[in-house]
Write a protein that holds these residues in place. Structure first.
Motif, mmCIF file in Angstrom:
data_model
loop_
_atom_site.group_PDB
_atom_site.id
_atom_site.type_symbol
_atom_site.label_atom_id
_atom_site.label_comp_id
_atom_site.label_asym_id
_atom_site.label_seq_id
_atom_site.Cartn_x
_atom_site.Cartn_y
_atom_site.Cartn_z
ATOM 1 N N ALA A 191 -17.665 10.169 -4.010
ATOM 2 C CA ALA A 191 -16.997 10.706 -2.819
ATOM 3 C C ALA A 191 -17.225 12.218 -2.731
ATOM 4 O O ALA A 191 -16.825 12.961 -3.626
ATOM 5 N N THR A 192 -17.870 12.659 -1.649
ATOM 6 C CA THR A 192 -18.202 14.086 -1.492
ATOM 7 C C THR A 192 -17.777 14.656 -0.141
ATOM 8 O O THR A 192 -18.129 15.792 0.176
ATOM 9 N N GLU A 193 -17.059 13.892 0.659
ATOM 10 C CA GLU A 193 -16.653 14.379 1.978
ATOM 11 C C GLU A 193 -15.725 15.594 1.847
ATOM 12 O O GLU A 193 -14.875 15.648 0.960
ATOM 13 N N THR B 265 -1.793 11.057 -5.047
ATOM 14 C CA THR B 265 -0.954 12.250 -5.051
ATOM 15 C C THR B 265 -1.811 13.502 -5.213
ATOM 16 O O THR B 265 -3.019 13.425 -5.405
ATOM 17 N N GLY B 266 -1.145 14.648 -5.178
ATOM 18 C CA GLY B 266 -1.828 15.926 -5.340
ATOM 19 C C GLY B 266 -1.248 16.964 -4.406
ATOM 20 O O GLY B 266 -0.560 16.626 -3.428
ATOM 21 N N VAL B 267 -1.516 18.214 -4.682
ATOM 22 C CA VAL B 267 -0.992 19.292 -3.842
ATOM 23 C C VAL B 267 -1.622 19.209 -2.454
ATOM 24 O O VAL B 267 -2.639 18.540 -2.252
ATOM 25 N N SER B 268 -1.024 19.883 -1.515
ATOM 26 C CA SER B 268 -1.522 19.856 -0.140
ATOM 27 C C SER B 268 -2.943 20.400 -0.088
ATOM 28 O O SER B 268 -3.241 21.448 -0.659
ATOM 29 N N GLY B 269 -3.829 19.667 0.596
ATOM 30 C CA GLY B 269 -5.216 20.096 0.731
ATOM 31 C C GLY B 269 -6.108 19.711 -0.423
ATOM 32 O O GLY B 269 -7.250 20.169 -0.506
ATOM 33 N N SER B 270 -5.630 18.836 -1.311
ATOM 34 C CA SER B 270 -6.424 18.466 -2.489
ATOM 35 C C SER B 270 -7.463 17.396 -2.187
ATOM 36 O O SER B 270 -8.318 17.110 -3.020
ATOM 37 N N GLY B 271 -7.399 16.764 -0.998
ATOM 38 C CA GLY B 271 -8.401 15.768 -0.619
ATOM 39 C C GLY B 271 -7.877 14.356 -0.521
ATOM 40 O O GLY B 271 -8.654 13.404 -0.424
ATOM 41 N N LYS B 272 -6.558 14.180 -0.497
ATOM 42 C CA LYS B 272 -5.959 12.845 -0.471
ATOM 43 C C LYS B 272 -6.317 12.097 0.816
ATOM 44 O O LYS B 272 -6.789 10.953 0.766
ATOM 45 N N SER B 273 -6.069 12.727 1.962
ATOM 46 C CA SER B 273 -6.354 12.070 3.245
ATOM 47 C C SER B 273 -7.844 11.830 3.423
ATOM 48 O O SER B 273 -8.258 10.826 4.004
ATOM 49 N N THR B 274 -8.663 12.757 2.925
ATOM 50 C CA THR B 274 -10.114 12.584 3.009
ATOM 51 C C THR B 274 -10.545 11.338 2.248
ATOM 52 O O THR B 274 -11.332 10.527 2.748
ATOM 53 N N LEU B 275 -10.025 11.174 1.035
ATOM 54 C CA LEU B 275 -10.395 10.033 0.203
ATOM 55 C C LEU B 275 -9.893 8.717 0.795
ATOM 56 O O LEU B 275 -10.659 7.753 0.938
ATOM 57 N N VAL B 276 -8.614 8.682 1.159
ATOM 58 C CA VAL B 276 -7.989 7.417 1.579
ATOM 59 C C VAL B 276 -8.311 7.080 3.033
ATOM 60 O O VAL B 276 -8.694 5.946 3.339
ATOM 61 N N ASN B 277 -8.168 8.044 3.926
ATOM 62 C CA ASN B 277 -8.356 7.756 5.351
ATOM 63 C C ASN B 277 -9.814 7.867 5.794
ATOM 64 O O ASN B 277 -10.359 6.947 6.406
ATOM 65 N N ILE C 138 -12.675 8.134 4.031
ATOM 66 C CA ILE C 138 -13.694 7.370 3.303
ATOM 67 C C ILE C 138 -13.302 5.903 3.190
ATOM 68 O O ILE C 138 -13.946 5.025 3.767
ATOM 69 N N LEU C 139 -12.227 5.621 2.454
ATOM 70 C CA LEU C 139 -11.848 4.226 2.218
ATOM 71 C C LEU C 139 -11.389 3.534 3.498
ATOM 72 O O LEU C 139 -11.884 2.454 3.851
ATOM 73 N N GLY D 184 -16.545 8.921 5.747
ATOM 74 C CA GLY D 184 -16.900 10.163 5.082
ATOM 75 C C GLY D 184 -17.955 9.935 4.016
ATOM 76 O O GLY D 184 -18.198 8.805 3.579
ATOM 77 N N ALA D 185 -18.558 11.021 3.570
ATOM 78 C CA ALA D 185 -19.690 10.939 2.638
ATOM 79 C C ALA D 185 -19.278 10.344 1.293
ATOM 80 O O ALA D 185 -18.357 10.836 0.638
ATOM 81 N N HIS D 186 -19.939 9.282 0.893
ATOM 82 C CA HIS D 186 -19.751 8.653 -0.408
ATOM 83 C C HIS D 186 -20.953 7.765 -0.682
ATOM 84 O O HIS D 186 -21.737 7.464 0.221
ATOM 85 N N LYS D 187 -21.115 7.348 -1.922
ATOM 86 C CA LYS D 187 -22.259 6.518 -2.282
ATOM 87 C C LYS D 187 -21.987 5.036 -2.035
ATOM 88 O O LYS D 187 -22.789 4.338 -1.421
ATOM 89 N N LEU D 188 -20.841 4.554 -2.520
ATOM 90 C CA LEU D 188 -20.605 3.107 -2.488
ATOM 91 C C LEU D 188 -19.134 2.808 -2.712
ATOM 92 O O LEU D 188 -18.430 3.567 -3.381
ATOM 93 N N ILE D 189 -18.673 1.709 -2.127
ATOM 94 C CA ILE D 189 -17.335 1.189 -2.411
ATOM 95 C C ILE D 189 -17.492 -0.235 -2.932
ATOM 96 O O ILE D 189 -18.056 -1.095 -2.253
ATOM 97 N N LYS D 190 -17.017 -0.479 -4.133
ATOM 98 C CA LYS D 190 -17.124 -1.800 -4.757
ATOM 99 C C LYS D 190 -15.771 -2.495 -4.773
ATOM 100 O O LYS D 190 -14.724 -1.854 -4.774
ATOM 101 N N GLY D 191 -15.816 -3.810 -4.814
ATOM 102 C CA GLY D 191 -14.598 -4.592 -4.961
ATOM 103 C C GLY D 191 -13.987 -5.081 -3.672
ATOM 104 O O GLY D 191 -12.918 -5.695 -3.686
ATOM 105 N N THR D 192 -14.626 -4.824 -2.520
ATOM 106 C CA THR D 192 -14.051 -5.260 -1.241
ATOM 107 C C THR D 192 -14.069 -6.781 -1.093
ATOM 108 O O THR D 192 -13.357 -7.320 -0.247
ATOM 109 N N GLY D 193 -14.857 -7.468 -1.930
ATOM 110 C CA GLY D 193 -14.882 -8.928 -1.872
ATOM 111 C C GLY D 193 -13.581 -9.566 -2.298
ATOM 112 O O GLY D 193 -13.344 -10.751 -2.029
ATOM 113 N N ASN D 194 -12.712 -8.806 -2.965
ATOM 114 C CA ASN D 194 -11.411 -9.333 -3.375
ATOM 115 C C ASN D 194 -10.372 -9.236 -2.273
ATOM 116 O O ASN D 194 -9.214 -9.610 -2.479
#
Length: 772
Positions: A454-456, A475-487, A489-490, A506-516
């Motif tokens: 994840a590089t977005e 979790t994490g402090v404000s602006g740490s990248g939580k919304s970028t990662l969850v909203n 990208i994922l 957003g920019a990332h290589k791959l997401i695995k496990g969506t078959g579950n």
């Protein structure tokens, strides 16, 4: 205006606006009209024309070179490439001005573009089988499919391929983008032309199913003209400067190196910039970038920006009223906000804050507690006094703050269940036979979603594991990248893959496990509607069965009324004076529009004929004015309504009117309405629920109710992933993913991941320090 030109040695004559002038012992001035001055070949002493320019070599002997013109100009122009720049003005750096906006995207920074992968999603299909999806689905117009079949057959004959061959083996560029030699427009060109030319909203919406929002190829998201982007200050253009966080921008201007003259000009400007940046830092917004779109700001962030502008005003004797300014703030950053509020107080102002945050209440000089319940059960002042007195009071707030009641809910208090728990070490191994990660602890297996690379935005190429069938918190402090990662990208990836959403992740290589997973529900804080016509009853699906009940009454059947008679959106039963809105809009020049109650229906939305129909002594308007709790008691015998109203109660919305206009709902209320709507539907046991700060605007007791609902979802085998700052909720999670360590460019790292007990022991985690 005149401009003096310094002429080099060896140049004896110039040509300006068609006139020649000797430079011997003279200085040349160009008027405003004579922009260009060009050196021209000169005559030698014998009167013959030299074929070149007379230059003065190092030994002082004149010699002839090839003829060459030197162009001097007052304009910002390049004689070699032809690039020219008009006079530099502030509007050149504004994407809201046509003078500075990128001509390709009109200053938006993005464009809707046809995605070839959406147009031809399956390379194994043949053209005869409908490989070009928008043409295969063109059955809404008679003869359209036949037309496309005809032009494809003609193309196949000319290009020499078969319609029955898989498109993956055919010349894709010709099919997608067309070819002039075959007089074939191409699939994408056809869609783009129709999208631009059509006047039909339906046709435009159909074509937009095959479009994605992408960065403008010309300005690359910068929004400005190339001329503006070419102007740099210390090797940074204005877009690069705007992309810096507030904290980084402060360092940039503090360390900016300028020449003596430029520093004299810029000193007062830089001083003002640094002053305003410090105001934003003081309210905990050092992680924000200046380019951030205002629509992406949380309510708390928007309030803190407005608060920052007030700090610099230096006013006194003012009453400041803030409604939950702590939204979106990590507990570590609350101290800055509280210090700012105290600074306003010390200037001689009064600060009134509506808040549920414990730190803010503890620092307040005076606390007023309203209750004892919500809706009709509240509205009374049940306590007023200091923090110490509140802890000893018998109010619900006092009981939670003093620890006599607890918010935290653990579905599996021990080490039982599917989720990884406890203080033991988890060992993760990549199962090569499955795209999923597996964890083993005491013989238990847990499936994981894994986000790789994840590089977005500010994310630093991180890999994250999210256990399925569990309650996970990011979790994490404000602006740490939580919304970028969850909203970004994922969420965007899963929305595209499961629901066909036209979003670019957003920019990332791959997401695995969506078959579950077989279903993904994204529940954010965006409004459930943009107009007063939308309300909780219409969004949750309550309104249709309620109208059916009124239409089935004996009086309605006698009069021949159907469901439409009890709708405020169509003619028949609605008040025509306000067209069913209950309000009339008065447009105010230079001010926001004002809404006043309709004089005809008195805000009831319906005409008298519709209001005469009653069910159990209540008309349709009376029902819409009921709170969720009142409606639950009123419709308890009707299973379809009882189930939906029950879920609204369970998420803490028992006080809300079911007909309350959506424009008056907070982001947290809108999110819980969406959650209740999804809870009323059947889950599959393999559903992932993604929520962004669902506790916004909730009291401790309401948070406890919400946690019970979320843990019930997990108990049925579903997965819950939330972004959260509330420590009571985080401590109730099965798994924590902590990002940071700071906000902005200093954030974006994976600080820790594990159970709450493991995060609490991690000294690098700010979240761990505040866990209870």
């Amino acid at each position: 205006m005149e401009t003096a030109l310094k002429i080099g040695k060896g140049i004896l004559e110039v040509s300006a606006i068609g006139k020649s002038a000797s430079l011997r012992g003279a200085s040349l001035r160009a008027t405003k009209q004579s922009r260009d001055i060009t050196e021209k070949p000169i005559l030698n002493k014998s009167g013959g024309s030299n074929s070149g320019l007379l230059r003065r070599p190092q030994n002082g002997t004149p010699r002839n070179d090839k003829s060459k013109d030197f162009i001097f100009s007052e304009l910002f122009a390049c004689a070699k490439c032809g690039f020219s720049l008009s006079e530099i003005e502030p509007r050149l750096f504004s994407f809201n001005s046509p003078f500075g906006a990128c001509p390709e995207c009109q200053g938006l920074g993005s464009k809707l573009e046809i995605d070839p992968n959406l147009v031809m999603p399956n390379p194994r299909l043949t053209l005869a089988e409908g490989a070009i999806r928008p043409w295969a689905n063109a059955s809404h117009r008679v003869g359209r499919q036949g037309y496309y079949s005809w032009i494809l057959s003609k193309l196949a004959d000319q290009a020499g391929f078969s319609l029955n061959a898989p498109v993956g083996k055919l010349p894709k560029e010709v099919i997608i983008y067309g070819a002039k030699e075959y007089k074939f427009e191409g699939g994408i060109n056809n869609l783009e032309r129709r999208w631009k030319e059509t006047d039909s909203e339906f046709a435009r919406a159909e074509i937009e199913k095959y479009m994605l929002v992408r960065k403008c190829p010309l300005c690359r998201g910068g929004r400005l003209k190339q001329e503006a982007l070419a102007i740099k200050l210390d090797n940074h253009n204005i877009v690069e400067v705007s992309a810096m966080s507030v904290g980084d921008l402060k360092n940039y201007f503090q360390n900016l190196k300028l020449s003596k003259n430029r520093e004299e000009i810029a000193r007062s400007i830089i001083k003002e910039i640094l002053k305003r940046l410090q105001f934003l830092i003081d309210v905990g917004l050092e992680y924000l970038t200046l380019e951030r779109n205002s629509t992406t700001l949380s309510g708390g962030e928007a309030q803190r920006i407005r608060l920052a502008t007030q700090i610099g005003s230096g006013l006194s004797g003012v009453i400041y009223i803030l409604d939950e300014p702590s939204i979106g703030l990590h507990p570590r950053d609350m101290g800055k906000l509280i210090a700012t509020l105290k600074e306003l107080r010390d200037l001689g102002n009064s600060v009134i804050v509506v808040e549920h945050d414990e730190q803010t209440m503890k620092e307040a000089d005076w606390i007023i507690d309203i209750g004892p319940g919500a809706g009709t059960h509240g509205g009374k002042v049940i306590f007023e006094g200091t923090w110490d007195k509140l802890l000893k009071s018998d109010t619900l707030t006092g009981e939670y703050l003093s620890g006599r009641k607890k918010v935290a809910v653990r579905l599996f208090p021990s080490d039982e269940g599917k989720c990884p728990k406890g203080d033991g070490e988890l060992k993760f191994s990549l199962n090569t036979s499955s795209p999923n990660l597996s964890s083993t602890k005491e013989g238990r297996n847990t499936d994981f979603l894994q986000i790789l690379g994840a590089t977005e935005h500010n994310l630093k190429n991180i890999n994250v594991k999210i256990p399925l069938g569990c309650f996970a918190a990011v979790t994490g402090v404000s602006g740490s990248g939580k919304s970028t990662l969850v909203n970004d990208i994922l969420g965007s990836t899963l929305a595209r893959d499961f629901h066909g959403a036209h979003t670019e992740p957003g920019a990332h290589k791959l997401i695995k496990g969506t078959g579950n997973l077989d279903k993904v529900i994204l529940i954010d804080q965006s409004p459930i509607g943009r107009t007063p016509r939308s309300n909780p009853a219409t969004y949750t699906g309550l309104f249709t069965p309620i109208r059916a009940i009124f239409a089935s009454t004996q009086e309605a059947r006698v009069r021949g009324y159907n469901l439409g008679r009890f709708s405020f959106n169509v003619k028949g039963g609605r008040c025509e004076a306000c067209e069913g809105e209950g309000l009339k809009k008065i447009e105010m020049f230079f001010l926001p529009d004002v809404y006043v109650e309709c004089e005809e229906c008195k805000g009831k939305r319906y005409n008298q004929e519709a209001l005469q129909i009653e069910y159990k002594g209540k008309n349709i308007s009376d029902v819409l004015e009921m709170s969720v709790e009142e409606a639950y008691e009123f419709f308890q015998t009707i299973p379809m309504l009882e189930n939906k109203l029950k879920t609204l109660k369970e998420v803490g919305l028992n006080y809300m009117k079911i007909g309350q206009p959506s424009t008056t709902l907070s982001g947290g209320e809108a999110q819980r309405i969406k959650l209740a709507t999804e809870l009323a539907r059947r889950d599959t046991g393999r559903t992932l629920y993604i929520l962004d700060e669902p506790t916004t605007g909730l009291h401790f007791d309401d948070i406890k109710k919400l946690l019970n609902v979320l843990h019930q979802l997990v108990a049925r085998g579903n997965s819950v992933l939330i972004i959260e700052h509330n420590m009571d909720v985080i401590s109730s999670a099965d798994w924590i993913i902590d990002l940071g360590p700071e906000g902005g460019q200093k954030g974006g790292y994976l600080v820790a991941e594990g159970t709450p007990a493991q995060i609490k022991k991690n000294k690098k985690s700010y979240t761990g320090r505040y866990l209870k």
